[in-house]
Design an enzyme around this catalytic site. Structure first.
Site, PDB file in Angstrom:
ATOM      1  N   LYS A  79      45.677  38.433  41.693  1.00 33.15           N
ATOM      2  CA  LYS A  79      44.684  38.096  40.667  1.00 33.15           C
ATOM      3  C   LYS A  79      44.076  39.388  40.109  1.00 33.15           C
ATOM      4  O   LYS A  79      43.780  40.314  40.866  1.00 33.15           O
ATOM      5  CB  LYS A  79      43.595  37.202  41.274  1.00 33.15           C
ATOM      6  CG  LYS A  79      42.612  36.632  40.257  1.00 33.15           C
ATOM      7  CD  LYS A  79      41.573  35.725  40.932  1.00 33.15           C
ATOM      8  CE  LYS A  79      40.609  35.105  39.932  1.00 33.15           C
ATOM      9  NZ  LYS A  79      39.555  34.294  40.580  1.00 33.15           N
ATOM     10  N   SER A 154      38.624  29.966  38.187  1.00 28.29           N
ATOM     11  CA  SER A 154      39.063  31.035  37.332  1.00 28.29           C
ATOM     12  C   SER A 154      40.478  31.537  37.643  1.00 28.29           C
ATOM     13  O   SER A 154      41.120  32.130  36.786  1.00 28.29           O
ATOM     14  CB  SER A 154      38.095  32.217  37.458  1.00 28.29           C
ATOM     15  OG  SER A 154      38.093  32.717  38.791  1.00 28.29           O
ATOM     16  N   SER A 178      37.256  28.891  42.675  1.00 35.43           N
ATOM     17  CA  SER A 178      38.342  29.450  41.857  1.00 35.43           C
ATOM     18  C   SER A 178      39.686  29.613  42.549  1.00 35.43           C
ATOM     19  O   SER A 178      40.677  29.938  41.900  1.00 35.43           O
ATOM     20  CB  SER A 178      37.922  30.804  41.301  1.00 35.43           C
ATOM     21  OG  SER A 178      36.995  30.600  40.269  1.00 35.43           O
TER      22      SER A 178
HETATM   23  N1  GLN Z   1      34.199  27.747  38.129  1.00 34.25           N
HETATM   24  C1  GLN Z   1      33.171  28.401  38.881  1.00 34.25           C
HETATM   25  C2  GLN Z   1      32.367  29.294  37.961  1.00 34.25           C
HETATM   26  O1  GLN Z   1      32.612  29.266  36.810  1.00 34.25           O
HETATM   27  C3  GLN Z   1      33.777  29.159  40.018  1.00 34.25           C
HETATM   28  C4  GLN Z   1      34.194  30.518  39.690  1.00 34.25           C
HETATM   29  C5  GLN Z   1      34.797  31.238  40.839  1.00 34.25           C
HETATM   30  O2  GLN Z   1      34.983  30.699  41.922  1.00 34.25           O
HETATM   31  N2  GLN Z   1      35.081  32.486  40.614  1.00 34.25           N
HETATM   32  O3  GLN Z   1      31.502  30.004  38.377  1.00 34.25           O
END
Ligand code: GLN
Length: 503
Positions: A79, A154, A178
């Site tokens: 990532k 994400s 994410s």
């Molecule tokens: N979707 C969540 C957010 O927007 C989680 C993001 C993440 O785990 N990096 O914060």
């Protein structure tokens, strides 16, 4: 499609060890696959120019009779939130376009030392803010199951790369879901380890008290093998736990063959069901619960009354920490610099750089965070959110006094269509209701595929959560569920994904 890319990481590793397949062949097969399908999927922001060289070195060492780690020669997608010396690291943001790090993130360093072959950097929502990859500055990733739908976020790039057989293994980061939510919507396995179990050194920080790095794979065993490589104490991360960890791969193997479900006390989280949960997600989950009962698990309903406030607390704590972490992108220390009319004061250059370099979701959260932390509102917002966080931790403590693991659907819906939630931040945020509590409490969670929702034919995952430090339990139970379902279906779920890219 080449047979090499259909192998699990464990299966590929075996063939590498017996020299039936070379690391160069394995790497080339995945690079070819990326060539064939990534213009559709767009899982990668960057494909490595060094992967084949690294593979060649592994083959040479193996030929020389050197003892190599169990995953040596297996390709790995990384990532883009994790910094790497041989590929750019952008965290999905324009402000870091082309940024080259002087060091490798600890997890990447460990992966290289174990002989894994980093083959590219995967797409993500900008600075890991989002649930769909639509917030990436470089365009979204598409879900391999349906190219008109999101791959989660994400870490949609890592999940899509693994689901589209572009890599057998990937690394992700999970601040509010994410890793687990993308796993849920792509029919893959994703693990958020215990907070502090895996080093965050070199992971571009979103919210430091919530961030955790972890594996994204097609099987529970593969995830265990990867956590064994990346996990353990790191003196460069002050929140890193000093525990000696058992082998997660062993736990997964144990779970797949044994009868760990018999007598296992399983708590179904009442608050993570019902309203907002898609019918097909709920029905697949309920069937899995019935299966657990049939296997002799003692399933009970568990109340976690404060989970209702988890998303609200998270969207105060996360922006507060993010606004502080992102202050370092100031046009001086990292990345891009915009000079209005070729000049300007320090403040003007900083403002112009951040105006152009950050996307709308990042700006929204910086504004939310600085507001929540401002002197007049600190107690009302940030302080209250921290209290709620403690109450959620207590809910977990009370639940784990009664049961060994907690379960829920990993997310309320299957993969949604592009654009569906983009205009409504609240709708996007709510997709993480099931995953956020684990981050607030630091407990580990895994998402394992449990079937396709009848109404849309898209993947659904079960989330299993265990007490802090009990990551091995997740692998044991996750592998048991995975093995049971495969037995029942006669195939793996991911084998049903569309082939993409012709033959
Ligand atoms: N979707 C969540 C957010 O927007 C989680 C993001 C993440 O785990 N990096 O914060």
């Amino acid at each position: 499609m080449s047979d090499i890319i259909r192998l699990t990481a464990a299966g590929l590793a075996e063939k590498l060890q017996t020299r039936e397949i070379s690391a160069v062949e394995a790497t080339q097969a995945h690079l070819d696959r990326i060539d064939a399908v990534d213009h559709d999927v767009h899982a990668f922001l960057h494909v490595s120019n060094h992967a084949l060289d690294a593979a060649r070195r592994i083959d040479d060492r193996r030929t020389a009779g050197e003892e190599l780690g169990p995953l040596a020669g297996v390709p790995l997608a990384v990532k883009d939130v994790l910094v790497t010396t041989d590929m750019p690291s952008t965290s999905g943001s324009r402000i870091l376009e082309g940024y080259m790090s002087p060091f490798d993130a600890t997890v990447v360093k460990r992966a290289r030392e174990a002989g894994l072959i980093p083959i590219g950097k995967t797409n993500m929502d900008e600075f890991a803010m989002g649930s769909s990859t639509e917030h990436s500055a470089y365009g979204p990733t598409r879900n391999p199951w349906d190219l008109g739908r999101i791959p989660g976020g994400s870490g949609g790039g890592s999940a899509a790369a693994v689901a589209a057989f572009e890599a057998p293994l990937a690394l992700g980061s999970d601040t509010g879901g994410s890793i687990r939510q993308p796993a849920h919507v792509t029919g893959t396995v994703g693990v958020k380890p215990t907070y502090g179990a895996v080093s965050r050194y070199g992971a571009i920080a979103l919210a430091s008290s919530l961030d955790q790095v972890g594996p994204v794979t097609r099987t529970v065993l593969d995830a265990g093998l990867l956590q064994d490589v990346i996990g353990g104490h790191d003196p460069f991360d002050s929140t890193s736990l000093t525990d000696a960890w058992p082998s997660m791969a062993e736990a997964a193997r144990d779970g797949a063959r044994g009868d760990v479900l018999k007598g296992l006390r399983v708590g179904v989280v009442k608050e993570l069901s019902g309203e907002g949960f898609q019918a097909g997600v709920q029905s697949r989950f309920d069937e899995t619960v019935a299966l657990l009962t049939k296997q002799g698990a003692e399933v009970v309903e568990v109340r976690a009354p404060h989970f209702e406030y988890a998303v609200s607390a998270y969207y105060l704590i996360l922006p507060a920490e993010a606004s502080s972490n992102l202050a370092k992108f100031d046009s001086v220390r990292f990345g891009m610099r915009v000079q209005p009319d070729g000049g300007g004061t320090v403040e003007q250059v900083m403002a112009a750089t951040r105006e152009l370099g950050f996307g709308p979701e990042v700006k929204r959260r910086i504004i939310l965070g600085t507001y929540a932390l401002s002197a007049g509102y600190y107690d009302a917002y940030y302080g209250s959110a921290q209290k709620v966080r403690t109450l959620i931790q207590r809910d977990f403590d009370a639940a784990f006094a009664q049961v060994d693991v907690l379960i829920s659907p990993s997310a309320p819906t299957t993969a949604f269509k592009f654009g569906e939630k983009l205009k409504d931040p609240m709708a996007m945020y709510l997709n993480d209701v099931a995953t956020i509590p684990a981050n607030l409490a630091g407990v580990p969670g895994i998402s394992v595929p449990i079937g396709l929702a009848p109404e849309d034919g898209l993947p659904v995952g079960i989330q299993i959560m265990a007490p802090v430090r009990e990551d091995a339990r997740l692998y044991r139970v996750g592998a048991a569920i995975e093995a049971l379902l495969e037995q029942q279906w006669g195939h793996t779920l991911i084998s049903q994904a569309p082939a993409l890219g012709g033959k």
